[in-house]
Write an enzyme that holds these catalytic residues in place. Structure first.
Site, PDB file in Angstrom:
ATOM      1  CB  SER A 261      -0.967  -0.065   1.311  1.00 13.88           C
ATOM      2  OG  SER A 261      -0.419   0.485   2.420  1.00 13.88           O
TER       3      SER A 261
ATOM      4  CG  ASN B 127       7.700  -4.571  -0.024  1.00 11.01           C
ATOM      5  OD1 ASN B 127       8.844  -4.453   0.181  1.00 11.01           O
ATOM      6  ND2 ASN B 127       6.666  -3.950   0.082  1.00 11.01           N
TER       7      ASN B 127
ATOM      8  CB  SER C  43      17.773  -4.033   4.545  1.00 13.60           C
ATOM      9  OG  SER C  43      18.627  -2.387   4.748  1.00 13.60           O
TER      10      SER C  43
ATOM     11  CE1 TYR D 179      13.923  -2.363   8.314  1.00 14.20           C
ATOM     12  CE2 TYR D 179      16.173  -1.656   8.883  1.00 14.20           C
ATOM     13  CZ  TYR D 179      15.229  -2.008   7.929  1.00 14.20           C
ATOM     14  OH  TYR D 179      15.046  -1.887   6.550  1.00 14.20           O
TER      15      TYR D 179
ATOM     16  CB  ALA E 188      18.890  -8.552  14.657  1.00 15.15           C
TER      17      ALA E 188
ATOM     18  CE  LYS F 229      14.108  -5.432   6.541  1.00 13.71           C
ATOM     19  NZ  LYS F 229      13.138  -6.171   5.840  1.00 13.71           N
TER      20      LYS F 229
HETATM   21  P1  NAP Z   1       6.953   2.015   4.370  1.00 12.56           P
HETATM   22  O1  NAP Z   1       6.533   2.747   2.952  1.00 12.56           O
HETATM   23  O2  NAP Z   1       6.161   2.219   5.797  1.00 12.56           O
HETATM   24  O3  NAP Z   1       5.324   1.197   3.747  1.00 12.56           O
HETATM   25  C1  NAP Z   1       5.221  -0.304   4.823  1.00 12.56           C
HETATM   26  C2  NAP Z   1       4.720  -1.128   4.401  1.00 12.56           C
HETATM   27  O4  NAP Z   1       4.597  -2.491   4.882  1.00 12.56           O
HETATM   28  C3  NAP Z   1       2.952  -0.447   4.606  1.00 12.56           C
HETATM   29  O5  NAP Z   1       1.892  -0.380   3.291  1.00 12.56           O
HETATM   30  C4  NAP Z   1       2.650  -0.876   5.863  1.00 12.56           C
HETATM   31  O6  NAP Z   1       0.786  -0.992   5.408  1.00 12.56           O
HETATM   32  C5  NAP Z   1       3.106  -2.363   5.455  1.00 12.56           C
HETATM   33  N1  NAP Z   1       2.930  -2.973   6.513  1.00 12.56           N
HETATM   34  C6  NAP Z   1       3.655  -2.913   8.023  1.00 12.56           C
HETATM   35  N2  NAP Z   1       3.334  -3.807   8.811  1.00 12.56           N
HETATM   36  C7  NAP Z   1       2.959  -5.125   8.081  1.00 12.56           C
HETATM   37  C8  NAP Z   1       2.378  -5.795   8.993  1.00 12.56           C
HETATM   38  N3  NAP Z   1       2.727  -6.282  10.250  1.00 12.56           N
HETATM   39  N4  NAP Z   1       1.608  -6.810   8.300  1.00 12.56           N
HETATM   40  C9  NAP Z   1       1.170  -6.439   7.327  1.00 12.56           C
HETATM   41  N5  NAP Z   1       1.824  -5.400   6.164  1.00 12.56           N
HETATM   42  C10 NAP Z   1       2.315  -4.152   7.058  1.00 12.56           C
HETATM   43  O7  NAP Z   1       7.885   1.210   3.874  1.00 12.56           O
HETATM   44  P2  NAP Z   1       9.375   1.159   2.751  1.00 12.56           P
HETATM   45  O8  NAP Z   1      10.332   2.205   3.008  1.00 12.56           O
HETATM   46  O9  NAP Z   1       8.520   0.734   1.638  1.00 12.56           O
HETATM   47  O10 NAP Z   1       9.504  -0.522   3.635  1.00 12.56           O
HETATM   48  C11 NAP Z   1       9.787  -0.764   2.805  1.00 12.56           C
HETATM   49  C12 NAP Z   1      10.166  -2.542   2.898  1.00 12.56           C
HETATM   50  O11 NAP Z   1      11.965  -2.222   1.893  1.00 12.56           O
HETATM   51  C13 NAP Z   1      10.058  -3.214   3.942  1.00 12.56           C
HETATM   52  O12 NAP Z   1      11.001  -4.825   4.688  1.00 12.56           O
HETATM   53  C14 NAP Z   1      11.732  -2.040   4.555  1.00 12.56           C
HETATM   54  O13 NAP Z   1      12.553  -2.799   5.262  1.00 12.56           O
HETATM   55  C15 NAP Z   1      12.678  -2.317   3.270  1.00 12.56           C
HETATM   56  N6  NAP Z   1      13.475  -1.336   3.098  1.00 12.56           N
HETATM   57  C16 NAP Z   1      13.546  -0.074   3.149  1.00 12.56           C
HETATM   58  C17 NAP Z   1      14.491   1.180   2.617  1.00 12.56           C
HETATM   59  C18 NAP Z   1      13.885   2.511   2.592  1.00 12.56           C
HETATM   60  O14 NAP Z   1      15.204   3.082   1.773  1.00 12.56           O
HETATM   61  N7  NAP Z   1      12.807   2.604   2.309  1.00 12.56           N
HETATM   62  C19 NAP Z   1      15.485   0.843   2.714  1.00 12.56           C
HETATM   63  C20 NAP Z   1      15.358  -0.912   2.703  1.00 12.56           C
HETATM   64  C21 NAP Z   1      14.944  -1.514   3.068  1.00 12.56           C
HETATM   65  P3  NAP Z   1      -0.532  -1.057   6.864  1.00 12.56           P
HETATM   66  O15 NAP Z   1       0.457  -0.215   8.071  1.00 12.56           O
HETATM   67  O16 NAP Z   1      -1.068  -0.162   6.526  1.00 12.56           O
HETATM   68  O17 NAP Z   1       0.230  -2.322   7.369  1.00 12.56           O
END
Ligand code: NAP
Length: 257
Positions: free
Chosen positions: A16, A91, A143, A157, A159, A161
């Site tokens: 989302s 994800n 990550s 976090y 740990a 990843k």
């Molecule tokens: P984000 O914008 O905060 O989005 C997180 C998404 O996960 C939302 O859709 C949220 O929706 C959902 N979510 C969270 N907890 C959940 C649960 N218990 N069950 C189902 N859905 C859940 O995060 P993002 O930055 O896109 O990160 C996405 C992934 O990429 C993560 O695994 C993160 O560790 C990884 N990542 C991100 C970055 C970065 O720079 N952004 C870098 C490295 C890795 P709801 O809250 O409605 O559930």
């Protein structure tokens, strides 16, 4: 474009917002039928509406990756609507900051439950459907933080990843007999709504420390996920790809200039 994405049924947890939304939109634009999973139904629906307006096919399911019953239901809904499940993009993840000295067990558990146990639950729930696919695919979002780098406030976090990558190696071996591949994308700093909240100064500082001099886009991560999901990548399993603009390469600040 990788042509073999067309027609696949793809489930994206955390679809989302942020990276997951970018993955969902990219798969849909390539002709896949996408199930967007998140806890907040309204925001999952908003992503589906965006995809539908652009001519794609998607459905929303409200489910929590820490709940096996809810993930079973999400997979069942996907199979019922689209007839199969071919690609799982696990994800969903959270990254609340907490210094090691103050971190509570509850804070540790929340991150581990969502990011690591949630990955296990999601993959296990999807398995029966993926086994019925001609070419099942699991793509994890890990990550660079944890497996390669560290950042203050993110010991839990990091740990979680790094743990995902330990999980994927054995999962890839165990699921090979079903022709299911398991791979992971390791993003660097990707521009999402969450990161934008950290302010322009933080964004500028981060961009300056990256050899490609920009933060990543959600589309950058989606492209790597789509490669792992494609038929062309059918002989690639248990692998990772760092998508970070070269962020982990410099050995000192001087190296990036
Ligand atoms: P984000 O914008 O905060 O989005 C997180 C998404 O996960 C939302 O859709 C949220 O929706 C959902 N979510 C969270 N907890 C959940 C649960 N218990 N069950 C189902 N859905 C859940 O995060 P993002 O930055 O896109 O990160 C996405 C992934 O990429 C993560 O695994 C993160 O560790 C990884 N990542 C991100 C970055 C970065 O720079 N952004 C870098 C490295 C890795 P709801 O809250 O409605 O559930």
């Amino acid at each position: 474009m990788i042509a073999s994405i067309e027609g696949l049924s793809v489930l994206v947890t955390g679809g989302s917002k942020g990276i997951g939304k970018g993955i969902a939109k990219a798969f849909a634009a390539a002709g896949a039928r996408v199930t967007v999973v998140a806890r907040t139904e309204a925001s999952a629906m908003a992503t589906v509406e965006e995809i539908t307006r652009a001519g794609g096919t998607a459905m929303a399911v409200a489910a929590d990756v820490t709940r096996r019953d809810q993930m079973d239901a999400a997979v069942a809904a996907s199979v019922k609507t689209f007839g199969s499940l071919d690609v799982l993009c696990a994800n969903a993840g959270i990254f609340p900051s907490a210094g090691l000295e103050e971190m509570t067990e509850e804070q540790w558990d929340e991150v581990m439950d969502t990011n690591l146990k949630g990955t296990f639950i999601t993959v296990q729930a999807a398995l029966p459907a993926l086994k019925n696919s001609a070419a099942g695919r699991v793509v994890l979002t890990s990550s660079i933080t944890g497996p390669i780098t560290g950042f203050p406030g993110w010991s839990h976090y990091g740990a979680s990843k790094a743990g995902q990558l330990g999980f994927l190696k054995t999962a890839a071996i165990e699921l090979g007999k079903y022709q299911i591949t398991v791979n992971a994308v390791m993003p660097g700093n990707i521009i999402t709504e969450g990161l934008e909240d950290m302010g322009q100064d933080y964004l500028d500082q981060m961009a300056a420390s990256i050899p490609l001099k920009r933060l990543g886009s959600t589309g950058d991560i989606a492209s790597a996920a789509m490669f792992f999901a494609s038929r062309e990548a059918g002989y690639v399993t248990g692998q990772t790809i760092v998508v970070d603009g070269g962020q982990v390469l410099p050995e000192s600040l001087e190296a990036v200039g």
